[in-house]
Write a protein that holds these residues in place. Structure first.
Motif, PDB file in Angstrom:
ATOM      1  N   CYS A 204       0.858  -1.185   0.000  1.00 23.86           N
ATOM      2  CA  CYS A 204       0.000   0.000   0.000  1.00 23.86           C
ATOM      3  C   CYS A 204       0.894   1.235   0.000  1.00 23.86           C
ATOM      4  O   CYS A 204       1.799   1.345   0.822  1.00 23.86           O
ATOM      5  N   CYS A 258      -6.412   0.567  -3.483  1.00 20.24           N
ATOM      6  CA  CYS A 258      -6.250   0.015  -2.151  1.00 20.24           C
ATOM      7  C   CYS A 258      -7.330   0.616  -1.256  1.00 20.24           C
ATOM      8  O   CYS A 258      -7.622   1.807  -1.322  1.00 20.24           O
ATOM      9  N   CYS A 260      -7.298  -0.224   2.238  1.00 19.85           N
ATOM     10  CA  CYS A 260      -6.864  -0.589   3.586  1.00 19.85           C
ATOM     11  C   CYS A 260      -7.286   0.509   4.563  1.00 19.85           C
ATOM     12  O   CYS A 260      -7.746   1.580   4.149  1.00 19.85           O
ATOM     13  N   CYS A 263      -5.597   3.872   3.900  1.00 18.88           N
ATOM     14  CA  CYS A 263      -6.126   4.602   2.745  1.00 18.88           C
ATOM     15  C   CYS A 263      -7.516   5.150   3.044  1.00 18.88           C
ATOM     16  O   CYS A 263      -7.828   6.293   2.673  1.00 18.88           O
TER      17      CYS A 263
HETATM   18 ZN   LIG Z   1      -3.856   1.294   1.457  1.00 15.33          ZN
END
Ligand SMILES: [Zn+2]
Length: 518
Positions: A204, A258, A260, A263
């Motif tokens: 990431c 991404c 996650c 993010c």
């Molecule tokens: Zn991420």
């Protein structure tokens, strides 16, 4: 060698950029919530006045070659350097220090003909760091165990640099985002996460541990070795391009990254409705599934796609967030190097799609990238471009451009990208693209950076294709190198790795340079 006019405005703007960074301890650049600002754009008038970047200081062209440790081990360091100098007039080694992929390491791709040098046997790749790992630089990193085991203690920096320097050759560290999660302890802590919550195979860009890991490696290489520069290959795209299949690979699972927690939080801080972005990408994924499998909708494919963007403008916002995060990492690597060694040259390999996809081209804005780079390497790889572009066209025709025929989609791309006159879809896979394409992409890059930094186009020498597809010929290499130089490039990067190149084709680069007078 290869020093650019210190008085030019770009140097001045770069120093201002670094001065700005100087007020921040480097550690603040790698932590969670890293907000390294994009440097203030230099006055465009100032940049336009400075144009010495495409002219080397001593009249010699910058002739780099990408090379993996395996070649030095197989052929011997001295013999290898002899060959590079004699055949290709190479004066810069771009030495693969870190990868888990075969594109920059190992011998020939199994199944492809072995070239006329090196050990005549296919090899296995583990991957990792091909230079010694000094643990003191990895204290803050959750990723520590990365030394590639397959070549013993051979160190592509320490064991080569003294011999290269003795010959007047420079060494740049070359590394890429090719990971093997199975072989990297703790990889899940730096991994990207897709729209459905699944861990991916790359990192990431906003994960603080992933950034710390990159910084650790860069510090190690720069402080442990007398290197002249560095080039990073961030060969991936954002979630929009990936979901739409804008690639030249085969059909596979769509990669939508991404999402996650880092993010999602950072996206929200940037004012994006992150959850709506996630919902939008799931809707886009369903749209692609329908487009690939169901009859064409009565409103047409393109219209239904545009309708989806109107419903979820967060799709575009998240795509922009992705490549701006990539730019932040470019800035992080750049500043890390400059704090250690301001004279080291830092540049970015901009992957092949920048010449084939209008969507990727729009994101990879050379004028922005030039603000935190000492050079750029675009990739007008004209031989493998044939089969690659043909596959790309068929992939995007199957999704976004299903209202058109593949031939029409190719023509549309030729028009948009400025590749008029290149081969038909039927001919592309076996004919490749012309040297005109190399020239056009070189000129476009030089114009985009307004001559503020050098452009070193990548030259395709035997980049693997299928046996029934275009194969690199001696004349292809010679005309491509001459096209790049005649278009104003102050150098080239012979790609993608020495272990794949036929010596006869490498020699074509040397002939072109000699003919050009360098
Ligand atoms: Zn991420």
């Amino acid at each position: 060698m290869f020093k650019w006019d210190e008085g030019n405005k770009t140097e001045a703007s770069r120093r201002n950029f670094l001065k700005g960074l100087g007020v921040l301890p480097l550690t603040t650049l790698v932590g969670e919530g890293n907000r390294m600002a994009w440097p203030t754009a230099p006055g465009m008038a100032n940049v336009a006045q400075a144009n010495p970047a495409q002219v080397s200081a001593n009249g010699k062209k910058f002739v780099a070659i990408q090379i993996g440790a395996r070649s030095f081990v197989d052929e011997g360091v001295d013999k290898c350097l002899d060959t590079l100098q004699e055949k290709g007039r190479v004066n810069v080694l771009m030495s693969t220090v870190f990868t888990y992929g075969r594109g920059l390491a190992g011998r020939q791709v199994p199944g492809r003909p072995l070239p006329d040098h090196g050990v005549q046997e296919y090899d296995q790749i583990h991957g990792g760091s091909y230079t010694r790992v000094h643990p003191e630089f990895y204290g803050d990193s959750v990723i520590k165990d990365i030394r590639a085991p397959e070549l013993g203690d051979f160190d592509i920096l320490a064991d080569v640099i003294p011999k290269a320097k003795a010959r007047g050759m420079q060494t740049y560290c070359l590394f890429e985002e090719a990971y093997n999660p199975r072989l990297i302890p703790n990889f899940e802590k730096i991994a990207e996460v897709d729209v459905y919550g699944r861990t991916g195979h790359s990192t990431c860009l906003n994960n603080p541990y992933a950034r710390t890991f990159l910084v650790s490696m860069v510090k190690d290489w720069l402080k442990s070795n007398d290197v002249d520069g560095l080039m990073w290959e961030s060969e991936r795209q954002g979630p929009l391009n990936d979901t739409l299949g804008m690639n030249f690979g085969g059909a596979g699972q769509r990669s939508i990254h991404c999402f996650c927690t880092y993010c999602m939080e950072k996206g929200r801080e940037r004012g994006i409705d992150a959850e709506k972005a996630r919902q939008g990408y799931m809707a886009l994924d369903r749209w692609v599934g329908h487009t690939l499998n169901d009859p064409r909708p009565s409103d047409g494919t393109f219209v239904t796609w545009w309708r989806l963007l109107l419903e979820y403008p967060e799709i575009l916002a998240w795509e922009k967030f992705w490549f701006r995060s990539q730019e932040e990492v470019y800035g992080l690597i750049y500043s890390t190097v400059k704090v250690i060694n301001p004279g080291a040259q830092v540049g970015w390999h901009i992957m092949h799609y920048v010449t084939l996809s209008p969507f990727y081209r729009a994101e990879q804005d050379y004028s922005r990238l030039a603000q935190k780079a000492d050079f750029l390497k675009p990739c007008p790889y004209n031989n493998c471009a044939g089969p690659r572009f043909a596959r790309y066209i068929r992939n995007v025709q199957a999704t976004l451009f299903r209202d058109l025929s593949p031939e029409q989609v190719l023509e549309l791309h030729y028009r948009i990208l400025g590749h008029a006159g290149e081969p038909s879809l039927e001919q592309l896979p076996t004919s490749g693209m012309s040297a005109n394409y190399v020239a056009a992409e070189t000129k476009r890059a030089i114009a985009a950076v307004q001559n503020s930094i050098p452009i070193y186009p990548g030259i395709d020498i035997d980049i693997p294709t299928a046996m029934n597809e275009k194969q690199t010929q001696h004349s292809d290499v010679k005309t491509a190198v001459l096209a790049a130089l005649n278009s104003g490039a102050p150098g080239v990067v012979l790609s993608r790795k020495y272990a794949e190149m036929k010596l006869t084709n490498l020699a074509a680069a040397g002939e072109a340079l000699r003919e050009f007078g360098s």
